[in-house]
Write an enzyme that holds these catalytic residues in place. Structure first.
Site, PDB file in Angstrom:
ATOM      1  N   TRP A 153       0.806  -1.225   0.000  1.00  0.00           N
ATOM      2  CA  TRP A 153       0.000   0.000   0.000  1.00  0.00           C
ATOM      3  C   TRP A 153       0.833   1.266   0.000  1.00  0.00           C
ATOM      4  CZ3 TRP A 153       0.963   3.453   3.689  1.00  0.00           C
ATOM      5  CH2 TRP A 153       1.654   2.980   4.809  1.00  0.00           C
ATOM      6  N   ASN A 154       2.067   1.187   0.566  1.00  0.00           N
ATOM      7  CA  ASN A 154       2.835   2.438   0.697  1.00  0.00           C
ATOM      8  C   ASN A 154       3.645   2.689  -0.570  1.00  0.00           C
ATOM      9  OD1 ASN A 154       4.698   0.316   1.214  1.00  0.00           O
ATOM     10  ND2 ASN A 154       6.097   1.812   1.990  1.00  0.00           N
ATOM     11  N   LYS A 177      -1.107  -5.807  -9.569  1.00  0.00           N
ATOM     12  CA  LYS A 177      -2.099  -6.014  -8.508  1.00  0.00           C
ATOM     13  C   LYS A 177      -1.874  -4.961  -7.440  1.00  0.00           C
ATOM     14  CE  LYS A 177      -3.226  -8.534  -4.489  1.00  0.00           C
ATOM     15  NZ  LYS A 177      -3.543  -7.230  -3.952  1.00  0.00           N
ATOM     16  N   GLY A 230       6.692  -6.217  -0.665  1.00  0.00           N
ATOM     17  CA  GLY A 230       5.765  -6.417   0.443  1.00  0.00           C
ATOM     18  C   GLY A 230       6.508  -7.049   1.602  1.00  0.00           C
ATOM     19  N   GLY A 231       5.768  -7.732   2.449  1.00  0.00           N
ATOM     20  CA  GLY A 231       6.362  -8.313   3.653  1.00  0.00           C
ATOM     21  C   GLY A 231       6.932  -9.712   3.418  1.00  0.00           C
ATOM     22  N   GLU A 252      11.333  -7.547  -3.001  1.00  0.00           N
ATOM     23  CA  GLU A 252      11.754  -6.361  -2.232  1.00  0.00           C
ATOM     24  C   GLU A 252      10.947  -6.408  -0.939  1.00  0.00           C
ATOM     25  OE1 GLU A 252      13.947  -4.143  -2.919  1.00  0.00           O
ATOM     26  OE2 GLU A 252      14.337  -4.577  -5.014  1.00  0.00           O
ATOM     27  N   LEU A 253      11.610  -6.747   0.161  1.00  0.00           N
ATOM     28  CA  LEU A 253      10.841  -6.987   1.384  1.00  0.00           C
ATOM     29  C   LEU A 253      11.126  -5.931   2.457  1.00  0.00           C
ATOM     30  CD1 LEU A 253      11.326 -10.845   1.346  1.00  0.00           C
ATOM     31  CD2 LEU A 253       9.620  -9.460   0.168  1.00  0.00           C
ATOM     32  N   CYS A 286       9.975   1.201   3.903  1.00  0.00           N
ATOM     33  CA  CYS A 286      10.739  -0.037   4.076  1.00  0.00           C
ATOM     34  C   CYS A 286      12.164   0.247   4.510  1.00  0.00           C
ATOM     35  CB  CYS A 286      10.712  -0.843   2.796  1.00  0.00           C
ATOM     36  SG  CYS A 286      11.222   0.134   1.399  1.00  0.00           S
ATOM     37  N   GLU A 385      10.206  -5.403  12.541  1.00  0.00           N
ATOM     38  CA  GLU A 385       9.804  -4.288  11.687  1.00  0.00           C
ATOM     39  C   GLU A 385       8.418  -3.819  12.140  1.00  0.00           C
ATOM     40  OE1 GLU A 385       8.470  -4.922   7.628  1.00  0.00           O
ATOM     41  OE2 GLU A 385       9.519  -3.116   6.998  1.00  0.00           O
TER      42      GLU A 385
HETATM   43  P1  NAD Z   1       1.956  -7.354   2.292  1.00  0.00           P
HETATM   44  O1  NAD Z   1       3.059  -8.333   2.090  1.00  0.00           O
HETATM   45  O2  NAD Z   1       0.925  -7.659   3.293  1.00  0.00           O
HETATM   46  O3  NAD Z   1       1.167  -7.104   0.918  1.00  0.00           O
HETATM   47  C1  NAD Z   1       1.849  -6.753  -0.264  1.00  0.00           C
HETATM   48  C2  NAD Z   1       1.020  -7.205  -1.466  1.00  0.00           C
HETATM   49  O4  NAD Z   1       1.015  -8.626  -1.531  1.00  0.00           O
HETATM   50  C3  NAD Z   1      -0.441  -6.768  -1.414  1.00  0.00           C
HETATM   51  O5  NAD Z   1      -0.827  -6.332  -2.707  1.00  0.00           O
HETATM   52  C4  NAD Z   1      -1.156  -8.055  -1.022  1.00  0.00           C
HETATM   53  O6  NAD Z   1      -2.499  -8.131  -1.456  1.00  0.00           O
HETATM   54  C5  NAD Z   1      -0.311  -9.093  -1.737  1.00  0.00           C
HETATM   55  N1  NAD Z   1      -0.477 -10.458  -1.219  1.00  0.00           N
HETATM   56  C6  NAD Z   1      -0.816 -10.841   0.031  1.00  0.00           C
HETATM   57  N2  NAD Z   1      -0.857 -12.186   0.119  1.00  0.00           N
HETATM   58  C7  NAD Z   1      -0.537 -12.670  -1.103  1.00  0.00           C
HETATM   59  C8  NAD Z   1      -0.403 -13.988  -1.655  1.00  0.00           C
HETATM   60  N3  NAD Z   1      -0.615 -15.083  -0.926  1.00  0.00           N
HETATM   61  N4  NAD Z   1      -0.028 -14.111  -2.950  1.00  0.00           N
HETATM   62  C9  NAD Z   1       0.221 -13.011  -3.683  1.00  0.00           C
HETATM   63  N5  NAD Z   1       0.082 -11.744  -3.241  1.00  0.00           N
HETATM   64  C10 NAD Z   1      -0.280 -11.565  -1.951  1.00  0.00           C
HETATM   65  O7  NAD Z   1       2.667  -5.945   2.617  1.00  0.00           O
HETATM   66  P2  NAD Z   1       2.000  -4.571   3.103  1.00  0.00           P
HETATM   67  O8  NAD Z   1       1.555  -4.714   4.513  1.00  0.00           O
HETATM   68  O9  NAD Z   1       1.041  -4.063   2.097  1.00  0.00           O
HETATM   69  O10 NAD Z   1       3.297  -3.626   3.039  1.00  0.00           O
HETATM   70  C11 NAD Z   1       4.217  -3.546   4.055  1.00  0.00           C
HETATM   71  C12 NAD Z   1       5.445  -4.395   3.780  1.00  0.00           C
HETATM   72  O11 NAD Z   1       6.033  -4.059   2.528  1.00  0.00           O
HETATM   73  C13 NAD Z   1       6.530  -4.100   4.816  1.00  0.00           C
HETATM   74  O12 NAD Z   1       7.161  -5.297   5.227  1.00  0.00           O
HETATM   75  C14 NAD Z   1       7.498  -3.226   4.062  1.00  0.00           C
HETATM   76  O13 NAD Z   1       8.796  -3.201   4.570  1.00  0.00           O
HETATM   77  C15 NAD Z   1       7.429  -3.815   2.695  1.00  0.00           C
HETATM   78  N6  NAD Z   1       7.939  -2.857   1.710  1.00  0.00           N
HETATM   79  C16 NAD Z   1       9.136  -3.115   1.091  1.00  0.00           C
HETATM   80  C17 NAD Z   1       9.664  -2.210   0.185  1.00  0.00           C
HETATM   81  C18 NAD Z   1      10.970  -2.468  -0.539  1.00  0.00           C
HETATM   82  O14 NAD Z   1      11.161  -1.920  -1.608  1.00  0.00           O
HETATM   83  N7  NAD Z   1      11.870  -3.264  -0.031  1.00  0.00           N
HETATM   84  C19 NAD Z   1       8.961  -1.041  -0.106  1.00  0.00           C
HETATM   85  C20 NAD Z   1       7.749  -0.815   0.531  1.00  0.00           C
HETATM   86  C21 NAD Z   1       7.250  -1.745   1.433  1.00  0.00           C
END
Ligand code: NAD
Length: 493
Positions: A153-154, A177, A230-231, A252-253, A286, A385
């Site tokens: 989302w961010n 997505k 994402g996470g 990218e986590l 992140c 985190e």
């Molecule tokens: P999240 O992992 O919960 O969700 C990210 C995306 O993955 C969403 O679009 C979600 O719908 C999707 N998703 C969830 N389950 C899935 C599955 N089983 N299969 C496929 N897609 C799925 O993350 P969040 O809470 O939206 O964002 C926060 C996390 O993102 C933090 O850990 C943050 O550090 C990380 N982040 C990393 C970077 C980077 O560049 N390294 C940048 C921004 C955010």
């Protein structure tokens, strides 16, 4: 419900509802009220989007000249600049991030499209020094196919740009997505994509939950690569999903990025950098510098200065140009932060400032800049985190010790060091196990700077010159160069 803004998904150049007609609401973090309604994609919708991307890939997109593709990328960049105000406002309502930041970011993200437009016709192949007579061989770079871009989302616009721009430049097609937590900006972005006249199906934007939408997308048999931000927990699911379609995955986590301040650091500069690193975007970044190590001799003096700055940060409405920190993006984040702080205090952590929900608004998810002194970095706020404005602070005596401490965490995304001794700055940068180190600065990005982590922060770099190759595969082509027929294979002894 009737007042809510309604969005549709963008599939094959059409604006459509989900096939089940299911929708969900997206909330404004400033007041916890729904403000828009979006379709909830099912596996059938995902299938439709992926097939449309595959058709566009096999049609003209992968075959047109790179320079022609570059023209579309430049158009996307220009659309972002022209519509930065609208995009900024929508993202602010959907995420609670400050308008002055979302507006500036929409502008700046245009640079990523320009950068990859410039690279589109500069990716070259090789001529191989083959060990056989009458044979020449070359390699070329070919597009991969349908790319699934999954973003959190961010900073969705930024995290989409680092995937979409190189992917399109190299002739791939994409299904994006959007995050279920703040999807609206991506649909506004899709409208701009449509206005560029890019062929139908080249870019598709869908939204839905991790399961079924994300799961169906990352395991779809026509998806060749998943570019995920994402996470780490979600990343583990995605890797499992990729066993279904054997797609390539880049990750990218998250991070728990350490920052060290030595006795000889320029203190005002360090206070500014640390404040930006952990309280910018309410810590929901992140690369947030959330673990601070202060050298023993300056510990008290520096901490007081930092806390004074943190307590002065102006909390307020994210559209207000004077606001320095807005709300958190969602309630779940608030709960995670509160739980970790409670556990840390129970285990001996001392709150220097902040620590409790902010009174600016009872409805919104407001949390103040928080600094917690920790005896050791295994306390919950120093280890996990939190994705919020919470800084854990620890003491160190010497360089060797602080390097060990900085490296003692599962993540390895970013890091920082403040010192006037440049040789030490370089030594610490080399020794810290992280994808990025900032010396005497923090929280910078650029299209030409590779971005990404090591350890549990993921693998695969985004941005920079080399990441364009991650959206290609190497193909080897063999030529027989003689006029004479090749030998009968069974005459060779
Ligand atoms: P999240 O992992 O919960 O969700 C990210 C995306 O993955 C969403 O679009 C979600 O719908 C999707 N998703 C969830 N389950 C899935 C599955 N089983 N299969 C496929 N897609 C799925 O993350 P969040 O809470 O939206 O964002 C926060 C996390 O993102 C933090 O850990 C943050 O550090 C990380 N982040 C990393 C970077 C980077 O560049 N390294 C940048 C921004 C955010």
């Amino acid at each position: 419900m009737t007042d809510l803004k309604k969005y549709k998904m963008f599939i094959n150049g059409d604006w459509i509802d989900s096939e089940s007609k299911k929708t969900f609401e997206t909330l404004n973090p400033e007041n916890n009220k729904p403000w828009a309604v979006v379709p909830e994609a099912s596996a059938k919708d995902v299938d439709k989007a992926v097939k449309s991307a595959q058709k566009a890939f096999e049609g003209q997109w992968s075959k047109i000249l790179p320079r022609e593709r570059a023209k579309y990328l430049r158009k996307i960049g220009n659309k972002l600049r022209e519509n930065a105000e609208l995009l900024g406002k929508v993202e602010t309502v959907d995420t609670g991030k400050l308008y002055r930041e979302t507006y500036k970011q929409a502008h700046y993200i245009a640079e990523y499209y320009d950068y990859y437009a410039g690279l589109a016709d500069k990716v070259e192949g090789t001529v191989l020094p083959i060990d056989k007579p009458n044979i020449q061989a070359i390699t070329t770079r070919i597009p991969i196919g349908v790319i699934a871009a999954i973003v959190p989302w961010n900073s969705q616009m930024f995290l989409t740009a680092t995937k979409l721009a190189p992917a399109l430049a190299m002739g791939n097609t994409v299904v994006i997505k959007a995050s279920e937590l703040a999807p609206a900006t991506m649909f506004e972005f899709a409208k701009l994509i449509e206005e560029t006249g890019i062929p139908k199906g080249v870019v598709n934007v869908i939204t839905g939950f991790g399961d079924p939408c994300g799961k169906a997308l990352t395991s779809h048999n026509l998806v060749e690569k998943v570019a995920f931000t994402g996470g780490p927990e979600t990343a583990r699911h995605i890797i499992k999903n990729s066993a279904e379609n054997l797609s390539e995955v880049s990750l990218e986590l998250g991070g728990k990025s350490p920052v060290a301040v030595f006795n000889d650091a320029h203190q005002e500069n360090a206070v500014n950098g640390i404040t930006a690193g952990i309280f910018g975007a309410s810590g929901q970044s992140c690369i947030a510098g959330s673990r601070l190590y202060l050298q023993k001799e300056i510990y008290n003096e520096f901490l007081d200065k930092l806390a004074a700055r943190a307590e002065n940060i102006k909390i307020g409405a994210p559209m207000d140009p004077d606001t320095e920190m807005g709300p958190l993006s969602n309630f779940k984040q608030l709960e995670v932060i509160e739980r970790n702080i409670k556990l840390t205090v129970e285990q001996g952590g001392k709150i220097k400032c902040g620590g409790k929900r902010h009174s600016f608004s009872n409805e919104g998810y407001y949390f103040p800049p928080t600094i917690i002194e920790c005896d050791n970095h295994n306390l919950p706020v120093a280890e996990n985190e939190l994705f919020g404005p919470v800084l854990s602070v620890m003491k160190f005596e010497n360089e060797k010790e602080v390097i060990e401490k900085m490296n003692d965490n599962q993540f390895g995304l970013s890091s920082g060091v403040y010192t006037s001794d440049l040789a030490r700055g370089l030594r610490v940068s080399n020794a810290v196990r992280a994808g990025i180190t900032f010396v005497n600065t923090y929280r910078l990005i650029s299209p030409s700077a590779p971005f990404g982590g090591i350890k549990d922060s993921g693998y695969g770099k985004e941005a920079g010159i080399d990441s364009i190759k991650d959206y290609t595969r190497v193909k080897t082509i063999w030529y027989y160069t003689s006029d004479e027929p090749t030998l009968d294979p069974f005459s060779i002894r």
